[in-house]
Write an enzyme that holds these catalytic residues in place. Structure first.
Site, PDB file in Angstrom:
ATOM      1  CE1 TYR A 213      -3.592   2.659   1.113  1.00 51.18           C
ATOM      2  CE2 TYR A 213      -1.839   3.428   2.554  1.00 51.18           C
ATOM      3  CZ  TYR A 213      -3.066   3.624   1.953  1.00 51.18           C
ATOM      4  OH  TYR A 213      -3.760   4.794   2.180  1.00 51.18           O
ATOM      5  CG  HIS A 214       2.506   4.712  -2.899  1.00 52.78           C
ATOM      6  ND1 HIS A 214       2.989   5.764  -2.146  1.00 52.78           N
ATOM      7  CD2 HIS A 214       3.305   4.638  -3.997  1.00 52.78           C
ATOM      8  CE1 HIS A 214       4.022   6.305  -2.764  1.00 52.78           C
ATOM      9  NE2 HIS A 214       4.238   5.640  -3.886  1.00 52.78           N
ATOM     10  N   GLY A 215       1.736   4.950   0.851  1.00 52.96           N
ATOM     11  CA  GLY A 215       1.426   6.102   1.680  1.00 52.96           C
ATOM     12  C   GLY A 215       1.639   7.395   0.913  1.00 52.96           C
TER      13      GLY A 215
END
Length: 330
Positions: free
Chosen positions: A129-131
């Site tokens: 998951y990309h912050g």
């Protein structure tokens, strides 16, 4: 100036340093009541200080990037003669930068990495998951290098390759833009490769609800199928509380969709607790389609989010977790 200093200390009662400074400034500038102006300026600075901090702290990460680039150039200059005799002249440089970034992660975020045993000894595709920023991936790759001496390449958006001075940093760490053939080739060479299917869109427009924004992307799944490697799901707890974006502003979303550049401002840099969790690998199955594998991977990342992240995310709670002990449920 000497007369001003003497006047500050002359007489039965000496002035305070601040009063003395005000007196000297009035003599120099000829402006009367300059103390009132200074008091007003200090008040405005105090009022805006929190706002300045949340937008200035992200600059620390940018500074660290350019410090890394500077160190690489110094390292390259010192090792030019060794290049012809070494199979990997950048080995020492990677060790140096891994130590730098891991130290920053430990000090600023109390960074932890859980589930390294789930990474297979051979190649694999790490899907995460990309912050708002990829800082958690940087900490992950640094800690992985220190713990296992393994290198993990990563797929980055095209705009990253246009950042001034970044070429040497991207080359040393095996950052690639694609296409699919390059990703498959990297995996077939026996390396680990990481990708965030949500990309810049997920970074800018997801929020404290940790909504996965992968749309119908399945290219990463096809890469894993073509390379015949497992997919390794990964998620970092509180990654949205360290940095946040102004992605809810509709005009910025429209502008991004038009020009596909990260025009959304971000703020933060808060020293929240960061823990990266690596899930169990999804093995290669020759009969599984890319659509099925993409959905299975998305479900695995979602499961990590639901298990390890309190939703909605809260900055204060994430800060307080720096002082809490992790439960033995990893």
């Amino acid at each position: 100036m000497t007369g001003g200093n003497e006047s500050c200390t002359a007489g039965p009662t000496s002035m305070s340093y601040l009063t003395c400074l005000t007196y000297i400034l009035e003599e120099w500038t000829g402006v009367e009541h300059i103390g009132d102006y200074l008091s007003y300026a200090f008040y405005i600075l105090w009022l805006l200080f929190p706002l300045v901090v949340v937008f200035v702290l992200p600059g620390v990460i940018v500074i660290l990037f350019y410090v890394s680039i500077l160190l690489l150039h110094i390292y390259k200059r010192k090792n030019e003669l060794k290049e012809a005799y070494s199979h990997d002249v950048w080995m020492g440089a990677r060790e140096m930068l891994a130590t730098l970034w891991d130290g920053h992660g430990r000090i600023w975020h109390g960074y932890e990495l859980h589930g390294v045993e789930n990474i297979p000894p051979g190649p694999g595709l790490v899907v995460f998951y990309h912050g708002a920023t990829p800082v958690d991936y940087i900490y992950f790759s640094a800690r992985l290098h220190i713990m296992t001496k393994r290198r993990c390449s990563v797929v980055a958006d095209h705009f990253v390759f246009g950042l001034p001075g970044f070429k040497i940093l991207l080359d040393v760490h095996g950052v690639i833009h694609g296409p699919k053939e390059a990703c498959v080739r990297t995996l077939k060479q026996g390396h680990l490769l990481a990708i965030a299917p949500g990309g810049v869109r997920e970074a800018l427009f997801s929020d404290e609800m940790y909504t996965i924004l992968w749309s119908n992307r399945k290219g990463f799944a096809q890469v894993a199928i073509d390379a015949k490697v497992p997919i390794i799901p990964m998620f970092t707890q509180n990654v949205r509380e360290g940095f946040r974006t102004l992605g809810r502003i509709k005009i910025l979303r429209s502008l991004y969709e038009r020009i596909r550049l990260p025009v959304v401002p971000l703020y933060g840099g808060f020293p929240v607790k960061l823990r990266t969790f690596i899930g169990e690998p999804i093995p290669y199955e020759p009969n599984m389609t890319a659509e099925e594998l993409a959905e299975k991977t998305k479900a695995a990342v979602q499961a990590l989010i639901e298990k390890h992240q309190k939703i909605p995310g809260n900055i204060f709670r994430a800060l307080m977790e720096r002082f809490q002990t992790q439960k033995k449920e990893d």
